[in-house]
Structures are given as C-alpha cells and as structure tokens.
Write a protein that holds these residues in place. Structure first.
Motif, short mmCIF file in Angstrom:
data_model
loop_
_atom_site.label_atom_id
_atom_site.label_comp_id
_atom_site.label_asym_id
_atom_site.label_seq_id
_atom_site.Cartn_x
_atom_site.Cartn_y
_atom_site.Cartn_z
N SER A 178 10.17 -3.16 -4.78
CA SER A 178 9.10 -2.89 -3.82
C SER A 178 8.30 -4.16 -3.62
CB SER A 178 8.20 -1.76 -4.33
OG SER A 178 7.22 -1.44 -3.37
N GLU A 302 8.24 2.33 3.39
CA GLU A 302 7.04 1.60 3.00
C GLU A 302 7.11 1.22 1.52
OE1 GLU A 302 4.40 0.65 4.93
OE2 GLU A 302 5.64 1.32 6.61
N VAL A 304 6.47 1.07 -2.41
CA VAL A 304 6.10 2.08 -3.39
C VAL A 304 4.78 1.66 -4.03
CG1 VAL A 304 6.77 3.16 -5.58
CG2 VAL A 304 8.50 2.67 -3.84
N PRO A 305 3.84 2.58 -4.22
CA PRO A 305 2.60 2.21 -4.92
C PRO A 305 2.91 1.57 -6.27
CG PRO A 305 2.40 4.40 -3.98
CD PRO A 305 3.84 3.98 -3.80
N LEU A 306 2.25 0.47 -6.58
CA LEU A 306 2.56 -0.25 -7.80
C LEU A 306 2.38 0.63 -9.04
CD1 LEU A 306 1.05 -3.80 -7.18
CD2 LEU A 306 3.42 -3.04 -6.97
N ALA A 307 1.43 1.54 -9.01
CA ALA A 307 1.20 2.41 -10.17
C ALA A 307 2.40 3.29 -10.48
CB ALA A 307 -0.03 3.28 -9.93
N ASP A 308 3.29 3.49 -9.51
CA ASP A 308 4.48 4.31 -9.72
C ASP A 308 5.72 3.50 -10.06
OD1 ASP A 308 3.03 6.61 -9.18
OD2 ASP A 308 3.48 6.57 -7.04
N CYS A 309 5.59 2.19 -10.14
CA CYS A 309 6.74 1.33 -10.43
C CYS A 309 7.00 1.26 -11.93
CB CYS A 309 6.51 -0.07 -9.87
SG CYS A 309 6.58 -0.14 -8.06
N ARG A 313 3.92 2.59 -14.75
CA ARG A 313 3.71 4.04 -14.76
C ARG A 313 3.14 4.53 -16.08
NH1 ARG A 313 5.34 8.87 -12.51
NH2 ARG A 313 6.25 10.43 -13.89
N ASN A 318 -3.13 3.14 -15.71
CA ASN A 318 -2.69 4.09 -14.69
C ASN A 318 -3.57 5.33 -14.78
OD1 ASN A 318 -1.19 6.25 -13.34
ND2 ASN A 318 0.52 4.82 -13.30
#
Length: 332
Positions: A178, A302, A304-309, A313, A318
C-alpha cells in the motif's frame, strides 16, 4: 524423532480445542493462519508481524506451544554461534483453529504434522522468502505512507492467478504493497541459483501466459531476488530464450504490463527492500526503482489504512489493539 517430538505427536481432541478457544485472541488466530500459509517463521519474524518486542513474542509463543497450537525446532548452528532462534510451525490444535478460521473441514486443509523441518531440503528457501517479506514489513514501519497490506503464500497466490492449472506460475509469495498512490501487487521469486536456465525459461513463459490472460485485469510486478550479477545475466538470457525475436514488440508491451524486476541479495542487504535497487530484467528502464515508486493500476483500489497493515495492526498505538487482544471480544 526426538523424545520431545514423540511426546507431542498425538492427536488433540475436539474437547481440548473448544476449551482452548476461550483463551485465544484474534492475534493468536492470525498467527496460526500465517503459519499455515507460510510454513515456518523464526521468533524475530513473528515479532515483526504480531508483537512490539521479541520478548513478548517469546512469551506468547511459549503459551501457544504448551497448548499444541504451534510447534518449534532449533536448527543446528555452527560451534560457538550460540543457540539459534526458535523456528515455529503449526501443531495439531493449531490446524483445528485454522480450519475454523477458514470455515473448512479440518481434513480439507491437507495438513500433516512434520518432524523433519530442521533438515528439510526446502527450509533455507522458505526462510529466505519469509525473511524478505518480514524485512519488507519492518522497513515499511519507518516509511511514511507505505505498508504491506497483504501477504499470501505460494498456494494461495497461485489460485488467484489467471490461466490453466498446468500453465500457472507458482510464485514464492504474493505481497500487496500500500502506497500513497494506491495498492501495488507484487509476486516474489526467491532465486537461490539452483535452477537451470531451462527452468527459468519455463517459469518466465508461464508468467507471460498469465499476464496475457490477465490483460485488462490484474497488474502484477514480478520481483526476482537472485544471489549474484552472474545470475542476473542468466535470468536475462532466459527471458530472451523464452520469447522468439519475431515477437519482440509484443513481448516489450507484455513486460511493461507485468514488469519483471530483479535485485541481488547483496543489494538487498545493503539498501533494504525499499531501496532503489530494483532493475528491469529486460533493461527497458535505465534507473533502478524503489518498490514505493511502482505505479498502481489506473483503476486500482485506494491505499489501505496504515493501521491495518502488517506489523502495525498489533502495535499498542493502534486504537483497536486492546480490544483485539482480549479473548472476551475475540470472534468465536
């Protein structure tokens, strides 16, 4: 087989699995699914993906080990090198948990417990692949705007590639990166220099067929990591041999659609996976690229939110960390 392995070889009962499930978190479930896909991970690799420190990784993996969720082995090390890291793999209770997570029958996993991983002929290759991806995850933690959104093992990524079963390439890993510009799909080939030129030629031909079948759809960057510059030249010769000169215009268009990029393990060690070390195999591009410079498909998703990478995570910063970590809120 050691006495310890003999003592752990029995089946785990369904009642034991149900009792264990009440003590597992979402993180534990992600760990076992990852081990199912990637086969084996060292402690430091588990720590990068799921923990804030190696010590925390060791403590939780020991809990999972004692409950037959994971198993471990310690490969032989040269004299004086100290005790090697634990190498973790799935155990019987973990296989039941994976089946529940994937919503399939336990027998449909086609998983069998092995006792020979310490001397397995594919161990060095698997650790090389997994080491690359976990190094990439670790590098993105320091790179603003970049993250590894997904990591698939060879079986999972091959299933989603276009083409017939007999002609599909089987990459060593599939990674979705991402970036601020969008999501970039990468297929990894970890080359240890053991395959002949004819095998490389067949592999490149399969990638060509897959990309032709995907035209107008999937866009993937094929990343080769090779041991030396000599191997880079072997790969380039295999590419020329894989495509007849009369088809060169078509070939050039094809490889622009599914770029073939290469770097050496030496460059990787010096600059890291996010360095400007990736060269086009067909030499169509003069300057090396960084992975974050790769162009997402025009109609791609789009970022991916970095917090979900991966790697982020399960870090304390987080906002969902504590809720995910509690067995009381984990999915049953």
């Amino acid at each position: 087989m050691s006495s310890l392995l003999r003592g752990r070889a029995g089946r785990v009962t369904q009642a034991q699995v149900w009792e264990l499930a009440a003590h597992l978190t979402d993180r534990d479930r992600e760990i076992v699914v990852t081990l199912f896909e990637q086969r084996v991970l060292r402690t430091d690799q588990v720590a990068v993906l799921f923990f804030s420190s190696v010590r925390r990784a060791q403590d939780r993996m020991l809990f999972l080990y004692r409950h037959r969720v994971v198993d471990r082995f310690y490969p032989a090390a040269p004299r004086g090198a100290g005790k090697p890291q634990a190498h973790w793999l799935l155990d019987d209770a973990g296989a039941h948990i994976v089946a529940a997570c994937l919503d399939v029958d336990r027998r449909a996993l086609h998983w069998e417990r092995r006792s020979d991983w310490g001397a397995h002929r594919h161990l060095a290759h698997r650790l090389g692949v997994n080491g690359f991806v976990t190094r990439l995850v670790a590098a993105t933690l320091k790179a603003p705007g970049a993250g590894v959104a997904r990591w698939h093992g060879p079986g999972a990524v091959a299933r989603v590639l276009p083409g017939g079963l007999s002609e599909k390439p089987i990459p060593d890993a599939g990674v979705q990166l991402s970036t601020p510009a969008g999501r970039v799909e990468c297929l990894l080939e970890w080359d240890r220099g053991t395959e002949s030129g004819s095998v490389l030629r067949e592999k490149l031909y399969r990638y060509r067929r897959a990309s032709d079948d995907a035209r107008g759809g999937t866009v993937a960057n094929v990343l080769f990591v090779v041991p030396s510059e000599r191997r880079v030249e072997t790969l380039r010769r295999a590419l020329v041999d894989a495509d007849r000169p009369s088809e060169w215009d078509l070939v050039r268009e094809h490889w622009e659609y599914w770029p073939l990029l290469v770097t050496t393990t030496g460059e990787l060690d010096d600059a890291g996976p996010l360095g400007r070390i990736w060269r086009s195999v067909d030499q169509s591009r003069r300057s090396p690229l960084a992975l974050v410079d790769l162009t997402p498909p025009p109609d791609g998703e789009e970022p991916v939110p970095l917090a979900d990478c991966l790697g982020r995570r399960w870090r304390k910063e987080n906002p969902e960390f504590w809720a995910r970590l509690s067995p009381l809120t984990a999915r049953r």
